[in-house]
Design an enzyme around this catalytic site. Structure first.
Site, short mmCIF file in Angstrom:
data_model
loop_
_atom_site.label_atom_id
_atom_site.label_comp_id
_atom_site.label_asym_id
_atom_site.label_seq_id
_atom_site.Cartn_x
_atom_site.Cartn_y
_atom_site.Cartn_z
N GLU A 253 18.36 -7.38 -12.90
CA GLU A 253 17.51 -5.91 -13.16
C GLU A 253 16.97 -6.27 -14.69
O GLU A 253 15.67 -5.87 -14.83
CB GLU A 253 18.33 -4.94 -13.15
CG GLU A 253 17.91 -3.50 -14.10
CD GLU A 253 18.87 -2.85 -13.97
OE1 GLU A 253 18.13 -1.34 -14.36
OE2 GLU A 253 19.69 -2.56 -13.27
N GLN A 290 -10.15 -15.93 -39.53
CA GLN A 290 -9.92 -16.85 -39.67
C GLN A 290 -8.83 -15.98 -38.94
O GLN A 290 -7.26 -16.43 -38.80
CB GLN A 290 -9.30 -17.28 -40.70
CG GLN A 290 -7.68 -18.26 -41.30
CD GLN A 290 -7.77 -19.05 -42.56
OE1 GLN A 290 -7.33 -18.18 -43.58
NE2 GLN A 290 -7.40 -20.27 -42.97
N LEU A 348 -6.08 -5.78 -33.30
CA LEU A 348 -7.30 -7.03 -33.17
C LEU A 348 -8.52 -5.73 -32.29
O LEU A 348 -9.84 -5.96 -32.74
CB LEU A 348 -7.15 -8.32 -32.61
CG LEU A 348 -6.36 -9.28 -33.30
CD1 LEU A 348 -6.38 -10.54 -32.63
CD2 LEU A 348 -6.91 -9.42 -34.81
N GLY A 351 -10.16 0.92 -34.15
CA GLY A 351 -9.60 2.49 -33.46
C GLY A 351 -10.24 1.79 -32.15
O GLY A 351 -9.35 2.96 -31.37
#
Length: 388
Positions: A253, A290, A348, A351
Site C-alpha cells: 500500500e 536564472q 513559478l 498567481g
C-alpha cells in the site's frame, strides 16, 4: 518507466509488455475519463461505468491470476497502471485501493472459494472494492480499533464505525478490520470480507467527506450496527490473523502511494517547464531567468532520484524482498518530495498557479493527503527508526 520531457531514464524492470500496457492505460484515462473531469469533481465520486470499462479493457486486477479473471501479471503491471493514471492527471478512480490493495488481500489470504466468489467481479469492475481500517478515534493506531465482531452461530455481528475510507461511497466489497476481543490489541484483530449495499440491514454509509483535494474520489464514513457477516467470509480461516495480514500488505500500500508521488512530481516538472517557456516576464520567457532554471533543475533532480529509489523498491517488492522499513522510507520520502516539488513548481506559475484552471493548483491540493493516509509520515519515521 520512461520520463518523457525530463530524461531518457527507463525502469530496469520494464519490458515491452509494460509499454503496451502503459499505452492502453494512457488512452483509457485521456479519452474516456478525463473529458468528464469537471462533472466527476462536482459530483464527488467517479462513475461506476468507468470501473466497468477499465475491467473490459483488462486494466483491473492486473496481478490477479488469470483463472480468477485477472491479468496474470505482477506488481510491476499495477505500478505502470497507477503511474499512468497520475501522470495523465486522472484522480477520481480509486484504482490504487481497488486493484493495488483489495485484490492483493484476496490473492494473498483468500480461500479458493473466496477468490472465486469475489475476484472475477472485482476484475470486471462489477464490484468496487475498499479497505476499512481507520476509525474516528484511532487514526494510524490500528491496534486501538473498536469495531467489534461477535460470533453468532454461522455469522459474525459487526458493530462500529470507520472513517476516511477511500472508495467508501461506491464500495460493494469491504476488507473490514475488526476485533473479536475488544480487551486485546493486535492479537484479536481479524479481517472480514463484507458484501455491502445501501439497503443492507446493519450497514450505513455516512456522508462523503468534503476534502481540500481529491474532490472526485469518494471518501466516506461507514457505520455498522449488528451487520451480519457469514463466518466463511473471514480471511485466513482463523481469528486473530488480521494484524499480521495488514502488516504484510501495508508495504505494498505504501508503495502504491509512492508511485503516485513520483508520477505527480514528474507531471509537475513537465507542466511547469512547458509553462515557463511560454510565459514572459521582464521582456523574456520565464525560462530565461536564472531562478527559474535553478528551481526546475532542483525539481528535476529530486524527481529523477525519487524515480530510481522507487524503482529499486518496486524491484525488491516484485522479488518478495521489500521490508517494512524500506517501504516506510519510500512512502515518507517520496510524498515529502511530491509536496515540495509541486509547491515549488506552483510558485513559478505565479498567481495563475493558485487558480483551478491550471492543473498545478489541483495537484497542490491533492498532494497534501499523501503524507497522511497509508500511515502518517511520522509513523513511517518511527518504523524506520525501529529498524536501525
Amino acid at each position: 518507466m520512461p520520463t518523457p520531457g525530463l530524461d531518457n531514464y527507463t525502469s530496469p524492470w520494464r519490458e515491452p509488455e509494460h509499454d503496451d500496457l502503459a499505452a492502453l492505460a494512457r488512452s483509457f484515462f485521456t479519452r474516456e475519463v478525463l473529458p468528464h473531469t469537471e462533472r466527476l469533481l462536482a459530483q464527488g465520486h467517479p462513475d461506476r461505468d468507468h470501473y466497468r470499462r477499465a475491467g473490459e479493457l483488462g486494466l483491473l486486477g492486473l496481478s490477479v491470476p488469470e483463472e480468477y479473471g485477472g491479468g496474470g501479471g505482477g506488481f510491476t503491471h499495477e505500478a505502470v497502471l497507477l503511474h499512468e493514471q497520475t501522470h495523465t492527471g486522472e484522480s477520481t478512480l480509486g484504482l490504487g485501493v481497488h486493484s493495488g490493495i483489495v485484490t492483493g488481500y484476496l490473492v494473498a489470504y483468500g480461500s479458493a472459494e473466496q477468490q472465486r466468489r469475489w475476484l472475477p467481479a472485482l476484475c470486471r469492475g462489477d464490484l468496487v472494492g475498499a479497505i476499512a481500517m481507520t476509525e474516528p478515534d484511532g487514526g494510524s493506531d490500528l491496534q486501538a480499533m473498536r469495531t467489534r465482531a461477535v460470533r453468532d452461530g454461522d455469522d459474525y455481528l459487526v458493530t462500529g464505525a470507520k472513517t476516511f475510507i477511500s472508495n467508501g461511497g461506491l464500495a460493494d466489497l469491504l476488507i473490514l478490520a475488526v476485533k473479536t476481543d475488544p480487551a486485546q490489541r493486535a492479537a484479536s484483530i481479524s479481517l472480514l470480507v463484507c458484501e455491502v449495499g445501501d439497503d443492507l440491514a446493519g450497514f450505513r454509509r455516512g456522508r462523503l467527506l468534503s476534502k481540500i483535494g481529491l474532490h472526485g474520489n469518494d471518501t466516506a464514513e461507514l457505520f455498522f450496527d449488528d451487520l451480519r457477516v457469514p463466518a466463511t467470509h473471514l480471511l485466513g480461516g482463523a481469528e486473530g490473523l488480521g494484524f499480521g495480514q495488514m502488516m504484510r500488505q501495508l508495504p505494498q500500500e505504501r508503495l502504491v502511494i509512492g508511485i503516485g508521488a513520483v508520477a505527480a512530481m514528474q507531471r509537475a516538472v513537465e507542466l511547469t517547464t512547458a509553462y515557463v517557456k511560454e510565459r514572459t516576464a521582464f521582456g523574456k520567457p520565464l525560462i530565461g531567468h536564472q531562478n527559474t532554471r535553478m528551481v526546475l533543475a532542483e525539481c528535476a533532480t529530486r524527481t529523477r532520484v525519487s524515480r530510481v529509489f522507487l524503482d529499486d523498491c518496486i524491484g525488491r517488492h516484485d522479488r518478495g524482498e521489500l521490508d517494512v522499513a524500506t517501504a516506510a522510507m519510500a512512502k515518507s520520502w517520496l510524498t515529502e518530495g511530491q509536496c515540495e516539488v509541486v509547491d515549488r513548481c506552483l510558485q513559478l506559475f505565479g498567481g495563475y498557479g493558485y487558480t483551478t484552471e491550471y492543473p498545478i493548483a489541483r495537484m497542490y491540493a491533492d498532494a497534501r493527503v499523501q503524507k497522511i493516509y497509508g500511515g502518517t509520515n511520522e509513523i513511517m519515521k518511527e518504523l524506520i527508526a525501529r529498524a536501525l
